[in-house]
Write a protein that holds these residues in place. Structure first.
Motif, mmCIF file in Angstrom:
data_model
loop_
_atom_site.group_PDB
_atom_site.id
_atom_site.type_symbol
_atom_site.label_atom_id
_atom_site.label_comp_id
_atom_site.label_asym_id
_atom_site.label_seq_id
_atom_site.Cartn_x
_atom_site.Cartn_y
_atom_site.Cartn_z
ATOM 1 N N MET A 89 0.770 -1.330 -0.172
ATOM 2 C CA MET A 89 0.158 0.011 0.064
ATOM 3 C C MET A 89 0.859 1.418 0.045
ATOM 4 S SD MET A 89 -2.501 1.491 3.049
ATOM 5 C CE MET A 89 -4.161 0.152 2.611
ATOM 6 N N LYS A 90 0.632 1.979 -0.857
ATOM 7 C CA LYS A 90 1.391 3.526 -0.915
ATOM 8 C C LYS A 90 0.732 4.111 0.074
ATOM 9 C CE LYS A 90 1.737 5.051 -5.105
ATOM 10 N NZ LYS A 90 1.635 5.898 -6.411
ATOM 11 N N SER A 91 1.938 4.686 1.128
ATOM 12 C CA SER A 91 1.514 5.256 2.156
ATOM 13 C C SER A 91 2.298 6.621 2.184
ATOM 14 C CB SER A 91 1.861 4.557 3.441
ATOM 15 O OG SER A 91 1.213 3.300 3.257
ATOM 16 N N ALA A 92 1.743 7.683 2.920
ATOM 17 C CA ALA A 92 2.194 8.863 3.205
ATOM 18 C C ALA A 92 2.114 9.437 4.532
ATOM 19 C CB ALA A 92 1.888 9.913 2.268
ATOM 20 N N ALA A 114 3.553 -2.081 3.008
ATOM 21 C CA ALA A 114 3.648 -0.526 2.849
ATOM 22 C C ALA A 114 4.873 -0.001 2.095
ATOM 23 C CB ALA A 114 3.671 0.313 4.242
ATOM 24 N N GLU A 115 4.534 0.906 1.248
ATOM 25 C CA GLU A 115 5.615 1.552 0.699
ATOM 26 C C GLU A 115 5.456 3.215 0.926
ATOM 27 O OE1 GLU A 115 6.792 2.930 -3.849
ATOM 28 O OE2 GLU A 115 4.920 1.631 -3.539
ATOM 29 N N LEU A 116 6.411 3.700 1.644
ATOM 30 C CA LEU A 116 6.390 4.887 2.025
ATOM 31 C C LEU A 116 6.838 5.945 0.915
ATOM 32 C CD1 LEU A 116 5.862 6.984 4.539
ATOM 33 C CD2 LEU A 116 8.543 6.572 5.061
ATOM 34 N N VAL A 117 5.849 6.494 0.322
ATOM 35 C CA VAL A 117 6.051 7.260 -0.808
ATOM 36 C C VAL A 117 6.062 8.734 -0.746
ATOM 37 C CG1 VAL A 117 4.785 5.693 -2.432
ATOM 38 C CG2 VAL A 117 3.296 7.805 -1.289
ATOM 39 N N GLY A 118 5.862 9.084 0.541
ATOM 40 C CA GLY A 118 6.123 10.675 0.803
ATOM 41 C C GLY A 118 6.112 10.946 2.554
ATOM 42 N N VAL A 119 6.660 12.263 2.832
ATOM 43 C CA VAL A 119 6.476 12.610 3.995
ATOM 44 C C VAL A 119 6.364 14.170 3.713
ATOM 45 C CG1 VAL A 119 7.648 11.007 5.406
ATOM 46 C CG2 VAL A 119 8.776 12.924 4.609
ATOM 47 N N CYS A 120 5.415 14.698 4.463
ATOM 48 C CA CYS A 120 5.306 16.127 4.206
ATOM 49 C C CYS A 120 5.145 16.889 5.564
ATOM 50 C CB CYS A 120 3.817 16.248 3.621
ATOM 51 S SG CYS A 120 3.318 17.957 3.362
ATOM 52 N N ASP A 121 5.803 18.122 5.682
ATOM 53 C CA ASP A 121 5.888 18.977 6.720
ATOM 54 C C ASP A 121 5.984 20.455 6.240
ATOM 55 O OD1 ASP A 121 6.455 18.340 9.788
ATOM 56 O OD2 ASP A 121 7.284 20.239 9.038
ATOM 57 N N PHE A 139 13.909 7.776 7.228
ATOM 58 C CA PHE A 139 12.776 6.596 7.187
ATOM 59 C C PHE A 139 12.727 6.075 5.794
ATOM 60 C CE2 PHE A 139 11.759 8.822 11.195
ATOM 61 C CZ PHE A 139 11.835 7.894 11.942
ATOM 62 N N LYS A 140 13.522 6.579 4.927
ATOM 63 C CA LYS A 140 13.621 5.994 3.603
ATOM 64 C C LYS A 140 12.283 6.345 2.712
ATOM 65 C CE LYS A 140 17.238 2.685 4.745
ATOM 66 N NZ LYS A 140 17.749 3.394 6.224
ATOM 67 N N ALA A 141 11.925 7.342 3.079
ATOM 68 C CA ALA A 141 10.679 7.796 2.251
ATOM 69 C C ALA A 141 11.148 8.195 0.838
ATOM 70 C CB ALA A 141 10.010 9.079 2.648
ATOM 71 N N ASP A 188 -0.960 14.887 -5.291
ATOM 72 C CA ASP A 188 -0.607 14.639 -6.859
ATOM 73 C C ASP A 188 0.481 13.846 -7.181
ATOM 74 O OD1 ASP A 188 -2.848 16.223 -6.765
ATOM 75 O OD2 ASP A 188 -1.900 18.038 -7.233
ATOM 76 N N GLN A 189 1.432 14.050 -6.762
ATOM 77 C CA GLN A 189 2.623 13.371 -7.254
ATOM 78 C C GLN A 189 3.051 12.049 -6.594
ATOM 79 O OE1 GLN A 189 6.217 16.203 -6.847
ATOM 80 N NE2 GLN A 189 5.253 17.623 -8.421
ATOM 81 N N ALA A 190 2.657 11.839 -5.432
ATOM 82 C CA ALA A 190 3.029 10.287 -4.722
ATOM 83 C C ALA A 190 2.079 9.504 -5.034
ATOM 84 C CB ALA A 190 3.336 10.768 -3.374
ATOM 85 N N GLN A 191 0.791 10.170 -4.864
ATOM 86 C CA GLN A 191 -0.427 9.302 -5.004
ATOM 87 C C GLN A 191 -0.636 8.282 -4.055
ATOM 88 O OE1 GLN A 191 -0.548 8.293 -8.998
ATOM 89 N NE2 GLN A 191 -1.536 10.536 -9.781
ATOM 90 N N PRO A 192 -0.585 8.663 -2.683
ATOM 91 C CA PRO A 192 -0.747 7.485 -1.732
ATOM 92 C C PRO A 192 -2.284 7.109 -1.909
ATOM 93 C CG PRO A 192 -0.851 9.818 -0.688
ATOM 94 C CD PRO A 192 -0.308 9.896 -2.022
ATOM 95 N N GLU A 193 -2.249 5.943 -1.218
ATOM 96 C CA GLU A 193 -3.718 5.294 -1.225
ATOM 97 C C GLU A 193 -4.199 5.486 0.131
ATOM 98 O OE1 GLU A 193 -3.432 1.057 -2.750
ATOM 99 O OE2 GLU A 193 -1.415 1.653 -2.621
#
Length: 64
Positions: free
Chosen positions: A1-4, A25-32, A45-47, A59-64
């Motif tokens: 699952m693509k996660s952010a 889980a696939e960590l596709v992004g973190v946002c701050d 955490f290797k995002a 829009d870009q990472a498209q987490p589920e």
């Protein structure tokens, strides 16, 4: 699952640790809002990417 993860405060470390080690889980992004905090969390955490804009991450990472 693509996660952010949104927000890289103290509690996010628990979520990020889990996502980093989960085989589902696939960590596709973190946002701050802080670029330094987002970059640090993504590196630690290797995002796939760090973001400072939630809309851009979605829009870009498209987490589920």
């Amino acid at each position: 699952m693509k996660s952010a993860v949104v927000g890289t405060g103290k509690i996010s470390e628990e979520h990020l640790k889990f996502l980093q080690t989960s085989s589902r889980a696939e960590l596709v992004g973190v946002c701050d809002l802080s670029p330094a905090a987002a970059d640090y969390a993504a590196s630690r955490f290797k995002a796939a990417a760090a973001y400072t804009d939630l809309s851009q991450m979605l829009d870009q990472a498209q987490p589920e």
